[in-house]
Design an enzyme around this catalytic site. Structure first.
Site, short mmCIF file in Angstrom:
data_model
loop_
_atom_site.label_atom_id
_atom_site.label_comp_id
_atom_site.label_asym_id
_atom_site.label_seq_id
_atom_site.Cartn_x
_atom_site.Cartn_y
_atom_site.Cartn_z
N SER A 92 -20.92 -35.52 -30.15
CA SER A 92 -22.22 -34.88 -29.09
C SER A 92 -21.88 -35.14 -27.82
CB SER A 92 -23.04 -35.28 -29.68
OG SER A 92 -23.42 -36.65 -30.17
N LYS A 163 -27.09 -39.32 -24.50
CA LYS A 163 -26.93 -37.94 -23.77
C LYS A 163 -27.43 -37.93 -22.42
CE LYS A 163 -27.49 -36.74 -28.41
NZ LYS A 163 -26.65 -35.96 -29.22
#
Length: 284
Positions: A92, A163
């Site tokens: 990701s 993230k």
């Protein structure tokens, strides 16, 4: 008299012979004993050597175990308070972070008054924002897993995420403008860290980040489950600042990937949010 004389003559010789015999026997016994002594001595020396070796070996193993235990405790304390290794389990965050990378998370980055900034790559606990709190399983297995994860030897908990911070408290984050770019506080952001071929977002959104919250997104936008996927959940996909574990500062493994996590100037032109907040039309 002759007989007596003969006896007298014979007696000394007999005594002499018997003395000689006794002395010879005694000598034989002594020489026999002395012949056996080196073997007994050697055997005794071997036993002593083995005993001392065993005596030395036992403390040596104890010392090794104590040193090993102390090292593990030190690493766990270091991991808990200062720097934690973190294994990247998914793609990701590609191309910035790859599957199998072991990053070092700086836990002191936000401990002394600093807060996460736009562009920072952070690790956070997504409980309550990205995932619902789940009951723990076997406590022993959980403890062993947590210890291994703290040393970067196992995948992180399912509640831990990595993230990039795109919006901080007060920011208005919109996707996308007429040129397909993400904007923050009305300024288009050139996101060069995004995976080549990915759009900034295939999901349109227009949100205002509440104070003490973060809007976070993965660099591989088409493969990242991030704040966009939790817009309808309690909290609207925003991560509380106090849930941030730390900032990902270094890639430690594989050896060929050893480097600092690349920074970005994408948000340099973004102004601070207006003091009175953003006007109507934004939702969060």
């Amino acid at each position: 008299m002759d007989t007596e004389a003969q006896h007298t003559e014979r007696d000394p010789s007999s005594d002499t012979d018997s003395s000689g015999t006794e002395e010879g026997s005694r000598s034989a016994r002594v020489s026999g004993d002395s012949g056996r002594a080196p073997e007994d001595s050697a055997r005794g020396s071997d036993d002593s050597a083995r005993g001392s070796e065993e005596t030395e070996r036992t403390p040596s193993w104890r010392r090794t175990a104590l040193v090993g235990g102390a090292c593990v405790v030190f690493l766990l304390l270091l991991s808990h308070f200062v720097i934690q290794p973190f294994l990247i389990p998914s793609g990701s965050m590609e191309p910035t972070l790859r599957v199998g990378d072991r990053i070092l998370v700086n836990k002191l980055a936000y401990r002394f008054g600093s807060e996460p900034a736009r562009g920072d790559v952070v690790v956070f606990d997504g409980t309550g924002s990205f995932v619902r709190e789940q009951p723990r399983g076997n406590p022993v297995t959980g403890l062993l897993h947590d210890g291994a994860a703290a040393l970067g030897l196992a995948e992180p908990d399912e509640t831990d995420f990595v993230k990039r911070v795109v919006g901080v408290g007060g920011d208005r984050v919109v996707c996308c403008d007429k040129d397909g770019r993400l904007t923050v506080n009305g300024v288009p952001v050139q996101e060069r860290y995004v995976m080549l071929g990915d759009r900034p977002s295939s999901v349109p959104f227009d949100i205002v980040v509440p104070q003490d919250r973060l809007w976070v997104m993965g660099d591989h936008r088409s493969q990242s489950s991030d704040s966009r996927d939790h817009l309808g959940n309690p909290g609207g996909g925003m991560v509380p600042v106090d849930k941030v574990v730390g900032r990902a500062d270094w890639i430690a493994w594989p050896f060929g990937r050893w480097s600092t996590v690349p920074g970005t100037d994408a948000f340099d032109a973004v102004p601070a949010p207006p003091a009175g907040g953003h006007g109507a039309g934004a939702h969060g």
